[in-house]
Design an enzyme around this catalytic site. Structure first.
Site, PDB file in Angstrom:
ATOM      1  N   ARG A  76      66.298  93.352   9.262  1.00 32.90           N
ATOM      2  CA  ARG A  76      66.639  91.943   9.287  1.00 32.90           C
ATOM      3  C   ARG A  76      66.299  91.405  10.677  1.00 32.90           C
ATOM      4  O   ARG A  76      66.730  91.964  11.683  1.00 32.90           O
ATOM      5  CB  ARG A  76      68.132  91.759   9.025  1.00 32.90           C
ATOM      6  CG  ARG A  76      68.561  90.326   9.201  1.00 32.90           C
ATOM      7  CD  ARG A  76      70.057  90.180   9.081  1.00 32.90           C
ATOM      8  NE  ARG A  76      70.437  88.798   9.253  1.00 32.90           N
ATOM      9  CZ  ARG A  76      71.498  88.397   9.951  1.00 32.90           C
ATOM     10  NH1 ARG A  76      72.293  89.278  10.506  1.00 32.90           N
ATOM     11  NH2 ARG A  76      71.765  87.133  10.069  1.00 32.90           N
ATOM     12  N   GLU A 369      72.560  90.556   0.786  1.00 38.58           N
ATOM     13  CA  GLU A 369      71.432  90.414   1.701  1.00 38.58           C
ATOM     14  C   GLU A 369      70.672  91.724   1.855  1.00 38.58           C
ATOM     15  O   GLU A 369      69.451  91.726   1.985  1.00 38.58           O
ATOM     16  CB  GLU A 369      71.944  89.911   3.059  1.00 38.58           C
ATOM     17  CG  GLU A 369      72.508  88.500   2.952  1.00 38.58           C
ATOM     18  CD  GLU A 369      73.246  88.031   4.209  1.00 38.58           C
ATOM     19  OE1 GLU A 369      74.450  88.302   4.305  1.00 38.58           O
ATOM     20  OE2 GLU A 369      72.612  87.416   5.071  1.00 38.58           O
TER      21      GLU A 369
END
Ligand code: AMP
Length: 383
Positions: A76, A369
């Site tokens: 990320r 996520e």
């Protein structure tokens, strides 16, 4: 020969590293964990050490980074600027470009870069992919992305609205369409990601057309410790009249504002408890939080023209029936009607909480996520 179907997802924050190992063959989560308090008392010294700790944890679980079943690592990355609008296979050049974006995300991108560098040292042969928090919002039309400031100044400093929490907004908007039994292209959704950080997005047929966060994750909704929208004049006032420095104002607005600033607590559970005891500060914090939320629901309804669903997600959105109820109360004129019984049920999956007669579906959709990052990573790594 075994086929490599596993993806390690690394989320290196300013003081923590979260990881999750996902098998893309069947979607199972093989391992997950968290290394906290990086650089703090009782924690590991730095991000490099935290990453080595993650590698040791995985080895201890018999799932070491040297496993031939590991297909790729997904990272990320908070800020992709205008350069990165899609998940990107990491090369030396890409790392250098992410480094150039540090001024836009001074707290986050350096941690992300360290995570990438250490993971590449540990497995130089493995495909590694950067998945950007900003990417889903790259489709914002200029009318929504531009601030109305001097254009040359904006261009010179890269000042525009980038948006964040993109992997969550992407995942939840798709999952909401699935919940309605429709294709993302056929659905307009307002996604309300209400965690410690909070943001709203307007997603039209699967494409993000507006979002509440801007140049940084400070704009928009009231958050746990962040102010969200304020008049920029407040900053000059604090500087000129209050004598605060830029760094002090930054800390004030990012770390000592929001729910925490209003009532001394940033956890919605505690605020709910205190409201039950008649605490006026907690009540005010809740009311300011909800007022801002309703403003964005109204604004994004106008942006979308037709709204098919409002999806609540993240810690507060998934768990707080009272925030959801207050956010959409008395909005029948907009076609929004909650079912109070469904809304009050505590459950873990994606579900509808609107009344059968509601024109707009109101949904609770748990975000994921890590899954979104794993999916993007696997696709790019040739899975
Ligand atoms: P997140 O950033 O998505 O992990 O969300 C964290 C926030 O969710 C916490 O700070 C709490 O305010 C909120 N939260 C978690 N559980 C609950 C709950 N049961 N009721 C209300 N708020 C909750």
């Amino acid at each position: 020969m075994t086929t490599a179907t596993r993806v390690l997802v690394l989320n290196s924050g300013s003081s923590s590293v979260k990881y999750q190992l996902v098998d893309m063959a069947d979607g199972t989560r093989l391992a997950s964990g968290l290394v906290e308090r990086i650089g703090e008392e009782g924690g590991v010294a730095d991000h490099a050490e935290a990453l080595r700790q993650v590698a040791r944890d995985l080895t201890g679980k018999g799932l070491g980074l040297d496993s031939p079943e590991l297909a790729a690592v997904g990272h990320r990355v908070v800020h992709g600027g205008t350069r990165f609008t899609e998940p990107t296979l990491i090369t030396d050049e890409v790392v250098a470009e992410i480094e150039e974006l540090v001024p836009l995300a001074p707290l986050h991108n350096p941690a992300n870069i360290t995570g990438i560098k250490v993971a590449r040292e540990l497995r130089p042969d493995l495909p590694q992919v950067a998945v950007f928090d900003t990417a889903f919002h790259a489709t914002l039309p200029e009318a929504a992305a531009r601030y109305a400031i001097d254009a040359a100044t904006a261009d010179r400093y890269g000042i525009r609205r980038y948006g964040f929490h993109g992997t969550s907004h992407a995942y939840v908007s798709r999952a909401t369409a699935a919940l309605l039994g429709k294709e993302p292209a056929d659905v307009n959704v307002i996604v309300l990601h209400l965690g410690n950080g909070a943001s709203a997005s307007a997603v039209q047929g699967g494409v993000c057309v507006d979002t509440s966060m801007g140049l940084t994750p400070l704009e928009g909704l009231v958050m746990g410790t962040r102010s969200g929208d304020i008049d920029p004049g407040v900053v000059f006032h604090l500087e000129r009249v209050g004598g605060l420095s830029a760094d002090e104002i930054d800390t004030l607005l990012n770390k000592r504002s929001g729910l925490l600033g209003l009532c001394g607590a940033n956890d919605m559970r505690e605020i709910g408890r205190r409201m039950g005891e008649g605490d006026a500060d907690a009540r005010l914090a809740f009311d300011v939080y909800v007022h801002r939320l309703r403003r964005y629901i109204g604004a994004f309804t106008a942006v979308l023209g037709r709204v098919d669903a409002i999806a609540f997600t993240a810690g507060v959105g998934e768990n707080s029936a009272s925030v959801r109820a207050a956010a959409v109360r008395d909005l029948e004129a907009l076609g929004i009607e909650l079912d109070p019984v469904h809304n009050a049920v505590r459950a873990s999956g994606a579900r509808l909480v609107s009344a059968a007669s509601s024109r707009v579906a109101v949904a609770v959709v748990p975000t994921d996520e890590e899954w979104e990052i794993a999916r993007d990573t696997y696709r790019l790594a040739g899975g």
